[in-house]
Design a protein around this motif. Structure first.
Motif, short mmCIF file in Angstrom:
data_model
loop_
_atom_site.label_atom_id
_atom_site.label_comp_id
_atom_site.label_asym_id
_atom_site.label_seq_id
_atom_site.Cartn_x
_atom_site.Cartn_y
_atom_site.Cartn_z
N SER A 195 0.84 -1.20 0.00
CA SER A 195 0.00 0.00 0.00
C SER A 195 0.87 1.25 0.00
CB SER A 195 -0.95 0.02 1.21
OG SER A 195 -0.25 0.07 2.43
N SER A 231 -2.96 -0.62 -3.20
CA SER A 231 -3.93 0.17 -2.45
C SER A 231 -3.33 1.53 -2.10
CB SER A 231 -4.32 -0.57 -1.17
OG SER A 231 -5.20 0.23 -0.39
N SER A 283 -3.69 1.56 6.68
CA SER A 283 -3.64 0.87 5.38
C SER A 283 -2.86 -0.43 5.47
CB SER A 283 -3.02 1.79 4.32
OG SER A 283 -1.62 1.95 4.53
#
Length: 435
Positions: A195, A231, A283
């Protein structure tokens, strides 16, 4: 295909095919596009933009121009942060150390200064002995050992971007949204991340001076990165003043040490750091909510763990083993330090942040030509933030330079970059989260 034909198409506002973009990216590495042609291509993209599909193709080709890392040997999430750059932005140092202290792996591939903005890599090179370009194998070893390592691009990591990045710096094409997106993500995707959190700066010291363009850049990066399977979220933060109390390579490393030990911690710098750290921890799946993330950040700082990890990284890269305790031990100091005094009484109400960044560049603390050596010692410290009330004659900053003549000119430039008023202005630090 000929380079000039690819340039002509983009100059005339035509879309480029994936094959044509691949030809350009390959030319960045093998030299079939010379510097003049790369600069012309960058200007054509700056002026005419690129469709999302073109940006994705450019990002993918630049990413695959060198090694693409993976981390099967790590037992935790691999997360990074990237800032679009500003004046005094040394957040990466404390942020990586904080997040690494919470069990997350942070392999950070940083860049050099662009235009008026300072570069993370340049700041690290203020420290004698530090090697910010280790081999890929050594980089991976450092991340495994210490949960973090901050390096610059090696010749094997996104080499196409490395060349384009340096040419953009000296051809007035830094602010192109497609080029920023492709540059950032080619490096970050090559790092094998799970991420990514983006710090999109907005204001008179940022590449994006208005909120609309900052939002456009944030959406571009989030869209392209998520489309590539990483992400990604973006946080838009303020750059209408120097971030922290310093601007200049070695001076910012001293402020980093002061921040991590708690000796001197700028509230605005801390606010941005905590916001980004919380986003990275969430995250990464370390925690689910901001409150518990903030508690982890505070523990990493108050326990001294973040400072220890950063100090260990400096030593691992070839720097001194006691950098945090004595940051000036292995850094060059400027010959002249001069106090800059307020010309009137009132509140510091505005700051021309870009102008201050360019003053650092003018002292050779940044580059005006591709590949130029810089002077790490110059810059400003003791910078008073916007909203500070001063009396005539109070110190608003200190200039670190290498000649009396330079000090005089730069100090006047610094005063010219400030505005004073009878009342303190309203301020915003965090503008928006984009996911």
């Amino acid at each position: 295909m000929l380079p000039q034909e690819i340039i002509r198409l983009k100059r005339d506002g035509k879309p480029l095919s994936t094959v044509q973009i691949n030809f350009f990216a390959s030319g960045l590495v093998d030299g079939s596009f010379n510097d003049a042609q790369v600069g012309a291509m960058a200007m054509a993209i700056f002026q005419n933009g690129m469709a999302t599909e073109e940006v994705i193709a450019l990002t993918d080709n630049m990413m695959r121009s060198g090694d693409v890392l993976s981390w099967p040997e790590l037992d935790g999430p691999v997360v990074d942060k990237h800032s679009t750059g500003g004046v005094g932005d040394k957040v990466s140092f404390m942020l990586a150390a904080i997040v690494a202290s919470c069990g997350v792996y942070v392999p950070m591939i940083s860049g050099r200064g662009l235009g008026h903005t300072g570069g993370t890599s340049d700041k690290l090179e203020s420290i004698t002995g530090v090697d910010i370009q280790p081999s890929v194998a050594r980089f991976k070893q450092l991340v495994k050992e210490n949960n973090m390592a901050i390096i610059t691009q090696t010749d094997r990591l996104a080499p196409a971007d490395k060349r384009l990045y340096s040419i953009r710096d000296v051809t007035a094409t830094v602010e192109s949204i497609p080029l920023i997106t492709a540059s950032i993500l080619s490096k970050k995707l090559a790092a094998g991340l799970d991420s990514l959190v983006m710090d999109i700066k907005v204001g008179n010291g940022a590449m994006m001076s208005d909120l609309e363009n900052a939002q456009a850049l944030a959406k571009s990066i989030v869209s392209v990165a998520n489309g590539a399977g990483v992400s990604t979220q973006a946080i838009i933060t303020d750059m209408n003043q120097v971030l922290g109390f310093t601007a200049g390579n070695a001076l910012e490393m001293v402020e980093t040490a002061d921040y991590l030990t708690g000796a001197n911690r700028c509230p605005r710098l801390h606010g941005v750091t905590v916001e980004l750290a919380c986003a990275m921890l969430i995250s990464a799946g370390v925690t689910q909510d901001k409150g518990s993330a903030e508690a982890l950040v505070e523990k990493a700082l108050s326990s001294g763990e973040a400072a220890e990890r950063f100090n260990r990284m400096i030593a691992q890269l070839g720097g001194p083993a006691d950098f945090i305790a004595d940051p000036w031990k292995m850094m060059k100091k400027a010959k002249v330090v001069h106090e800059i005094l307020a010309p009137v009484s009132g509140y510091v109400s505005k700051m021309d942040t870009r102008a201050i960044g360019m003053l650092v560049v003018a002292m050779k603390g940044g580059r005006t030509a591709n590949g130029q050596q810089i002077d790490h010692s110059v810059g400003f410290d003791a910078i008073l933030p916007i909203g500070t009330k001063v009396s005539e004659g109070d110190v608003v900053a200190r200039c670190h330079a290498n000649s009396a003549e330079e000090v005089k000119q730069v100090s006047q430039g610094y005063i010219d970059a400030l505005t004073f008023a009878d009342s303190a202005p309203e301020q915003t630090l965090i503008y928006q989260h984009i996911v």
